[in-house]
Write an enzyme that holds these catalytic residues in place. Structure first.
Site, PDB file in Angstrom:
ATOM      1  N   SER A  68       0.792  -1.226   0.000  1.00  0.00           N
ATOM      2  CA  SER A  68       0.000   0.000   0.000  1.00  0.00           C
ATOM      3  C   SER A  68       0.829   1.283   0.000  1.00  0.00           C
ATOM      4  O   SER A  68       1.504   1.570  -0.972  1.00  0.00           O
ATOM      5  CB  SER A  68      -0.941  -0.063   1.202  1.00  0.00           C
ATOM      6  OG  SER A  68      -1.855   0.962   1.124  1.00  0.00           O
ATOM      7  N   ALA A 375      -8.868   9.691   8.644  1.00  0.00           N
ATOM      8  CA  ALA A 375      -8.393  10.985   8.151  1.00  0.00           C
ATOM      9  C   ALA A 375      -7.429  10.800   6.978  1.00  0.00           C
ATOM     10  O   ALA A 375      -7.338  11.653   6.091  1.00  0.00           O
ATOM     11  CB  ALA A 375      -7.718  11.742   9.281  1.00  0.00           C
ATOM     12  N   ARG A 511       3.562   6.370  15.914  1.00  0.00           N
ATOM     13  CA  ARG A 511       2.975   7.572  15.312  1.00  0.00           C
ATOM     14  C   ARG A 511       2.574   8.556  16.410  1.00  0.00           C
ATOM     15  O   ARG A 511       2.043   8.151  17.455  1.00  0.00           O
ATOM     16  CB  ARG A 511       1.739   7.227  14.489  1.00  0.00           C
ATOM     17  CG  ARG A 511       2.045   6.380  13.279  1.00  0.00           C
ATOM     18  CD  ARG A 511       0.914   6.431  12.258  1.00  0.00           C
ATOM     19  NE  ARG A 511       1.017   5.348  11.291  1.00  0.00           N
ATOM     20  CZ  ARG A 511       1.829   5.360  10.231  1.00  0.00           C
ATOM     21  NH1 ARG A 511       2.601   6.399  10.004  1.00  0.00           N
ATOM     22  NH2 ARG A 511       1.875   4.331   9.392  1.00  0.00           N
TER      23      ARG A 511
HETATM   24  C1  G16 Z   1      -3.625   0.521   6.362  1.00  0.00           C
HETATM   25  C2  G16 Z   1      -4.982   0.320   6.981  1.00  0.00           C
HETATM   26  C3  G16 Z   1      -5.542   1.643   7.429  1.00  0.00           C
HETATM   27  C4  G16 Z   1      -4.547   2.352   8.353  1.00  0.00           C
HETATM   28  C5  G16 Z   1      -3.181   2.450   7.688  1.00  0.00           C
HETATM   29  C6  G16 Z   1      -2.108   2.986   8.621  1.00  0.00           C
HETATM   30  O1  G16 Z   1      -3.765   1.320   5.223  1.00  0.00           O
HETATM   31  O2  G16 Z   1      -5.839  -0.291   6.054  1.00  0.00           O
HETATM   32  O3  G16 Z   1      -6.750   1.390   8.085  1.00  0.00           O
HETATM   33  O4  G16 Z   1      -5.002   3.620   8.667  1.00  0.00           O
HETATM   34  O5  G16 Z   1      -2.762   1.162   7.282  1.00  0.00           O
HETATM   35  O6  G16 Z   1      -2.010   2.130   9.720  1.00  0.00           O
HETATM   36  P1  G16 Z   1      -0.924   2.310  10.835  1.00  0.00           P
HETATM   37  O7  G16 Z   1      -1.100   3.696  11.370  1.00  0.00           O
HETATM   38  O8  G16 Z   1      -1.242   1.254  11.847  1.00  0.00           O
HETATM   39  O9  G16 Z   1       0.423   2.163  10.196  1.00  0.00           O
HETATM   40  P2  G16 Z   1      -2.941   1.023   3.904  1.00  0.00           P
HETATM   41  O10 G16 Z   1      -3.562   1.939   2.906  1.00  0.00           O
HETATM   42  O11 G16 Z   1      -1.500   1.321   4.194  1.00  0.00           O
HETATM   43  O12 G16 Z   1      -3.182  -0.432   3.656  1.00  0.00           O
END
Ligand code: G16
Length: 548
Positions: A68, A375, A511
Site C-alpha cells: 500500500s 483521516a 505515530r
Molecule cells: C492501512 C490500513 C488503514 C490504516 C493504515 C495505517 O492502510 O488499512 O486502516 O489507517 O494502514 O495504519 P498504521 O497507522 O497502523 O500504520 P494502507 O492503505 O497502508 O493499507
C-alpha cells in the site's frame, strides 16, 4: 479429517519456501508488511491459510499482495474474507502463528488449525489472487499459488489489480453475481453506470468544473483509473500525473505523502484553485487538495470527504422521507473541527474506534447507512440489506411525491457507485465528483464547510514499538509508565490542544498526532510529545529535533 499424508505434502511444498529469518512478523493493521525479500515463506503459508479458510467458509477467499502506502521495497499481503471485508480478527492470530513457526513445526501447527477450527479438508478451496505493481510482487504471488496448491486448492490469478478491486471480485463471486460481475470490466461497468446516471440527471453548476488532476502515486491506481476513464464518456476529464511511467512508487507522492507532509506531491503543476486528488500505492485511499491564490496548500482529507458524503446522504434521506438511521465512524486522527461539525451542524451521530479499516467497517455496520473514513483518506459507506431493499422499492414507487422518488432514485444509484467492501480510491473519487457536481461546488466551497484545526503527524523510531499500549480507541496510553501523564501536561499548555501516540501496524515506528489552535503550536506539541516517546519508550537513533 486430514491424514498425515495431507500435511506431509505441505511440508514437501514448503521446502521451496523455507523460513530463512528468525525475525517475528505480525499480522498488523492491514496484513503482513515488511521488506519484500523477507516475505517468501510468509506468502507460501498465507496461501495455505487462505485455502483452509476457503474450506471452512465454503467460499472464495482473497489474497492481495501489496504494501500500500509503504516504500517500493516493502511488500505485504492482505487476506480478504467472503463478503469482501478484511480477515476476521481471530484468524489474524492464526496467521501470525503460522507465519512464525519453524519449517519443521509447520505440519503440526496446520494440523492444529484444521482440528481446532473443524475444517473439512475434502471441501474444494478457491483463492482469488491479485498484486500491486511492486517489483517483488510476481515472485511473492508464485509463493501464494504454491501454498494454495499444496493443499490442492484452486487459484484464480487476476494479475495486477487495486486492493479494492480484489475485494470487489471476492464479494461478487460469493454473492453469486448479485453484487456485480467478478471481472475487471464488471467493476468498471457497475461503477460507471451508476456515475453516469447520477451525472445525467443534474444540471451542471458553473462553480463545478469536470476537470480533475490526479496523482497516481506511481502505482496501480494510475493504471486502473485510465481503464475507468474509458467508461466515463468524457463526463469527467482526469489529467493523470505520477502514472508510474518514470517515478518511483509512493516516493514524494501519493495520498500518505500528501496527508502527512501537508504538501502537494512532486511531479504535479502547482496552479492556484485547481481541484487535485491523490491515490495511495494500492488505491484504497484518496485525499483531495488545492492551492489558494496566495500559494497556500489546502488539504481535503478523509474527514472532509466523510463530512461531504454524510451531509449529502443525510439530505437525500430527508428528501426521500425514508426512515433511515445514518451514522459516521472516525478514529482518533479525525480533526477535532470535523467531529464538532458532524455533531453540531450535520447532527449525525459519530463513533470513534481504533485505527484500521476492519474496526471502522464493523462499527459502521451497526447503522442502516454507515459512513466511515479515516483521516488518511481510507473509507467507504455501507448500507444494510434492509435499507437497500427499502430504497429500491421507494425508487420505483409512483405513489411517492416527485421529490421523494427522485431522492430515492439517487440513493439507489449512489449505492451502485460505492464499493461497500472496503475503502476504494476510484469509487470514492467518483462519489466526491458526483456530490460536488450535484451541489455545483468548487473545491473551495467544499473546503469552506468548516476549518480544520492545524495539526501535525510525526514518527518516532523506538527499539520495540509494542511497549506502547493504548486504550479508549487509542486516545490514551496505558504503557510505558508516565507517558500519558507527560502528554496530558503538554496538551494543557496549548489552547485547543490534543495529542495521542500509538504504535503503527504497518511500519516499524510510533505515530504521534497533535492538533492545536495554531500551526506553530501543533508543530511544537507534536515535537514535545515525540521527545517524551523517545525518552520513555526506548527511542533509537537521533533524538527528535525541534520544528524550524
Ligand atoms: C492501512 C490500513 C488503514 C490504516 C493504515 C495505517 O492502510 O488499512 O486502516 O489507517 O494502514 O495504519 P498504521 O497507522 O497502523 O500504520 P494502507 O492503505 O497502508 O493499507
Amino acid at each position: 479429517m486430514a491424514g498425515t499424508g495431507y500435511f506431509a505434502a505441505v511440508k514437501i511444498a514448503a521446502e521451496k519456501h523455507p523460513r530463512l529469518r528468525e525475525k517475528t512478523i505480525q499480522y498488523g493493521t492491514a496484513g503482513f508488511r515488511t521488506k519484500g525479500e523477507e516475505l517468501d515463506h510468509v506468502m507460501f503459508r498465507m496461501g495455505v491459510l487462505a485455502a483452509l479458510r476457503s474450506q471452512l467458509k465454503r467460499a472464495v477467499i482473497g489474497a492481495m499482495i501489496t504494501a500500500s502506502h509503504n516504500p517500493e521495497e516493502d511488500n505485504g499481503v492482505k487476506l480478504v474474507d467472503p463478503l469482501g471485508e478484511m480477515l476476521e480478527a481471530a484468524w489474524e492470530k492464526l496467521a501470525t502463528k503460522l507465519a512464525n513457526v519453524s519449517d519443521s513445526d509447520l505440519p503440526a501447527v496446520l494440523s492444529d488449525i484444521v482440528s481446532s477450527c473443524g475444517i473439512d479438508t475434502a471441501v474444494p478451496a478457491q483463492v482469488f489472487l491479485a498484486r500491486d505493481t511492486r517489483p517483488s510482487s510476481p515472485s511473492l504471488a508464485q509463493a501464494i499459488i504454491d501454498g494454495v496448491q499444496a493443499i490442492k486448492g484452486e487459484v484464480k490469478d487476476y494479475g495486477i489489480l487495486t486492493t479494492p478491486q480484489l475485494h470487489f471480485m471476492v464479494r461478487c463471486e460469493n454473492s453469486q453475481g448479485q453484487y456485480g460481475s467478478q471481472t475487471e470490466n464488471g467493476y468498471y461497468t457497475k461503477l460507471s453506470n451508476a456515475f453516469l446516471k447520477l451525472r445525467g440527471h443534474e444540471h451542471q453548476n458553473e462553480r463545478y468544473h469536470p476537470q480533475l488532476r490526479l496523482d497516481g502515486a506511481n502505482g496501480v491506481g494510475a493504471l486502473k483509473i485510465k481503464e475507468m476513464q474509458k467508461h466515463l464518456n468524457n463526463s469527467l476529464q482526469i489529467e493523470l500525473f505520477n502514472d508510474g511511467s518514470s517515478g518511483k512508487l509512493n516516493y514524494m507522492c501519493g495520498a500518505d505523502y500528501v496527508k502527512v507532509q501537508q504538501t502537494a506531491p512532486n511531479g504535479m503543476p502547482k496552479e492556484a484553485r485547481v481541484r487535485c486528488a491523490s491515490f495511495d500505492g494500492d488505491a484504497d485511499r484518496i485525499v483531495y487538495f488545492y492551492q489558494e491564490k496566495n500559494g497556500t496548500f489546502k488539504l481535503l482529507d478523509g474527514d472532509k470527504i466523510a463530512t461531504l458524503v454524510a451531509g449529502y446522504l443525510k439530505e437525500l434521506v430527508n428528501s426521500s422521507g425514508l426512515n433511515i438511521n445514518l451514522g459516521l465512524v472516525q478514529t482518533a486522527y479525525a480533526n477535532g473541527s470535523s467531529t464538532s461539525y458532524i455533531t453540531n451542524e450535520l447532527q449525525v451521530p459519530v463513533a470513534c474506534v481504533p485505527t484500521g479499516v476492519k474496526h471502522l467497517h464493523h462499527k459502521a455496520l451497526e447503522y442502516d447507512i454507515g459512513v466511515y473514513f479515516e483521516a488518511n483518506g481510507h473509507g467507504t459507506v455501507v448500507f444494510s440489506e434492509k435499507i437497500q431493499d427499502m430504497v429500491l422499492m421507494a425508487a420505483n414507487d409512483s405513489s411517492l411525491s416527485k421529490d421523494q422518488e427522485h431522492a430515492a432514485r439517487r440513493l439507489l444509484w449512489i449505492i451502485g457507485l460505492i464499493n461497500q467492501t472496503v475503502g476504494d480510491a476510484i469509487s470514492d473519487l467518483l462519489l466526491v465528483e458526483t456530490i460536488l457536481h450535484s451541489k455545483g461546488w468548487s473545491i473551495e466551497d467544499w473546503n469552506d464547510a468548516y476549518t480544520d484545526l492545524p495539526n501535525r503527524q510525526l514518527k518516532v523510531k523506538v527499539k520495540d514499538r509494542t511497549v506502547i499500549q493504548t486504550t479508549d480507541a487509542e486516545r490514551k496510553t496505558t504503557s510505558p509508565k508516565g507517558l500519558q501523564e507527560a502528554i496530558d501536561a503538554l496538551v494543557e499548555k496549548y489552547p485547543d490542544g490534543r495529542a495521542f501516540v500509538r504504535p503503527s501496524g504497518t511500519e516499524d515506528i510510533v505515530r504521534v498526532y497533535a492538533e492545536a489552535e495554531t500551526q506553530k503550536n501543533a508543530d511544537m506539541l507534536a515535537h514535545e510529545v515525540s521527545v517524551e516517546v523517545y525518552n520513555l519508550a526506548g527511542g533509537v537513533g537521533e533524538k527528535p529535533t525541534p520544528p524550524q
